[in-house]
Design a protein around this motif. Structure first.
Motif, short mmCIF file in Angstrom:
data_model
loop_
_atom_site.label_atom_id
_atom_site.label_comp_id
_atom_site.label_asym_id
_atom_site.label_seq_id
_atom_site.Cartn_x
_atom_site.Cartn_y
_atom_site.Cartn_z
N TRP A 65 30.19 47.16 13.71
CA TRP A 65 29.72 45.78 13.53
C TRP A 65 28.23 45.67 13.84
O TRP A 65 27.49 45.01 13.12
CB TRP A 65 30.54 44.84 14.40
N THR A 66 27.79 46.33 14.91
CA THR A 66 26.38 46.29 15.29
C THR A 66 25.53 46.90 14.18
O THR A 66 24.46 46.40 13.86
CB THR A 66 26.15 47.02 16.62
N GLY A 67 26.02 47.99 13.58
CA GLY A 67 25.30 48.61 12.47
C GLY A 67 25.19 47.71 11.26
O GLY A 67 24.17 47.68 10.57
N LEU A 68 26.25 46.95 10.97
CA LEU A 68 26.20 46.01 9.84
C LEU A 68 25.21 44.88 10.12
O LEU A 68 24.62 44.33 9.20
CB LEU A 68 27.58 45.40 9.59
N ALA A 69 25.06 44.53 11.38
CA ALA A 69 24.20 43.40 11.75
C ALA A 69 22.77 43.84 12.05
O ALA A 69 22.01 43.11 12.66
CB ALA A 69 24.79 42.70 12.97
N VAL A 70 22.39 45.01 11.61
CA VAL A 70 21.10 45.59 11.98
C VAL A 70 19.90 44.73 11.54
O VAL A 70 18.86 44.76 12.17
CB VAL A 70 20.98 47.04 11.45
N GLN A 71 20.02 43.95 10.51
CA GLN A 71 18.91 43.12 10.06
C GLN A 71 18.77 41.83 10.84
O GLN A 71 17.91 41.03 10.57
CB GLN A 71 19.06 42.80 8.56
N GLY A 72 19.64 41.61 11.82
CA GLY A 72 19.56 40.40 12.63
C GLY A 72 20.45 39.29 12.13
O GLY A 72 20.62 38.28 12.80
N ASP A 73 21.02 39.46 10.96
CA ASP A 73 21.96 38.48 10.42
C ASP A 73 23.38 38.92 10.72
O ASP A 73 23.66 40.11 10.84
CB ASP A 73 21.80 38.36 8.91
N LEU A 74 24.27 37.95 10.81
CA LEU A 74 25.69 38.31 10.94
C LEU A 74 26.13 39.02 9.66
O LEU A 74 25.72 38.64 8.56
CB LEU A 74 26.54 37.06 11.13
N PRO A 75 26.97 40.01 9.78
CA PRO A 75 27.44 40.71 8.58
C PRO A 75 28.30 39.81 7.70
O PRO A 75 28.98 38.91 8.19
CB PRO A 75 28.28 41.85 9.14
N LEU A 76 28.27 40.09 6.41
CA LEU A 76 29.16 39.41 5.48
C LEU A 76 30.54 40.05 5.59
O LEU A 76 30.66 41.27 5.71
CB LEU A 76 28.67 39.58 4.04
N TRP A 77 31.58 39.25 5.51
CA TRP A 77 32.93 39.82 5.60
C TRP A 77 33.20 40.72 4.41
O TRP A 77 33.94 41.69 4.51
CB TRP A 77 33.99 38.75 5.77
N SER A 78 32.56 40.44 3.27
CA SER A 78 32.76 41.27 2.08
C SER A 78 32.11 42.65 2.22
O SER A 78 32.41 43.56 1.44
CB SER A 78 32.24 40.56 0.84
#
Length: 182
Positions: free
Chosen positions: A21-34
Motif C-alpha cells: 500500500w505504501t508503494g502504491l501511495a508513493v506519489q503522496g496520493d491515496l492509491p486507486l482501488w483499481s
C-alpha cells in the motif's frame, strides 16, 4: 505448518500489505482501488481482504483470504467487516473504520476471551484506504492475523484494543523546470 510458523507468516503478511500500500501511495496520493493487483502481494493473500465502504464508518467484505474466513468461523464475502468484532466493541471499531476516511492507515489490536483450547487469542488488523476515480475513499485493503501462541481459527468475535491511526498521506511536491534561460 507449525503454529509458530503460521503466526510468523501472519505477521509477515501484514508487513507485505503495508509495504504494498505504501508503494502504491508513493506519489503522496491515496492509491486507486483499481490499481490494486493481488498478484503483487500474493504471499499475503490468505490474510488479506478487500472491503467496500458504505456510510462513513461501515464496510462490507468483498473478498477475503482463507485465514480471514477461518477467524470469522464462516466464509465472509458479502458480510459486514464488523462480523469479526464483538457487538459491544463495534462502536469503537466503526470509529476506526471512519478514521480511514481521512486518508490514513489504521492499525487495530484485537483480543478475545479463551478459544476452544481455553487459550486467549490476540490478533492485529490493518486497514488501508483506497480511493475511486473521483477521489473518495470507497474501498479498504486490509489484513488480519493472529499474534501470540494461541491458534486463531474460529476465534470468534474479537474485542477492540488499541487503535493506531497514521496521519493522512502528505502530498509530495514535484519540482519542474518552468523557464530555461540557457
Amino acid at each position: 505448518m507449525t503454529h509458530h510458523a503460521l503466526t510468523r507468516h501472519g505477521a509477515r503478511a501484514l508487513d507485505i500489505l503495508d509495504a504494498y500500500w505504501t508503494g502504491l501511495a508513493v506519489q503522496g496520493d491515496l492509491p486507486l482501488w483499481s490499481d490494486v493487483d493481488p498478484g503483487q502481494f500474493q504471499d499475503a493473500l490468505d490474510h488479506a481482504f478487500l472491503a467496500e465502504r458504505f456510510g462513513r464508518s461501515h464496510a462490507r467484505i468483498r473478498v477475503a483470504g482463507g485465514s480471514v474466513s477461518d477467524m470469522a468461523g464462516t466464509p465472509c464475502s458479502g458480510l459486514p467487516l464488523s462480523l469479526l468484532i464483538r457487538p459491544e466493541d463495534r462502536t469503537a471499531f466503526n470509529e476506526a473504520v471512519r478514521l480511514c476516511h481521512t486518508g490514513g492507515a489504521v492499525d487495530i489490536d484485537l483480543t478475545t476471551g479463551a478459544n476452544a483450547a481455553n487459550r486467549d487469542v490476540s490478533a492485529r488488523m490493518v486497514l488501508y484506504p483506497l480511493r475511486d476515480t473521483t477521489g473518495r475513499v470507497t474501498q479498504l485493503l486490509g489484513g488480519v492475523a493472529a499474534i501470540g501462541d494461541a491458534p486463531a481459527s474460529a476465534a470468534g468475535p474479537f474485542g477492540v484494543g488499541k487503535v493506531r491511526a497514521r496521519p493522512a498521506l502528505a502530498c509530495r511536491f514535484r519540482l519542474r523546470l518552468v523557464v530555461d534561460n540557457t
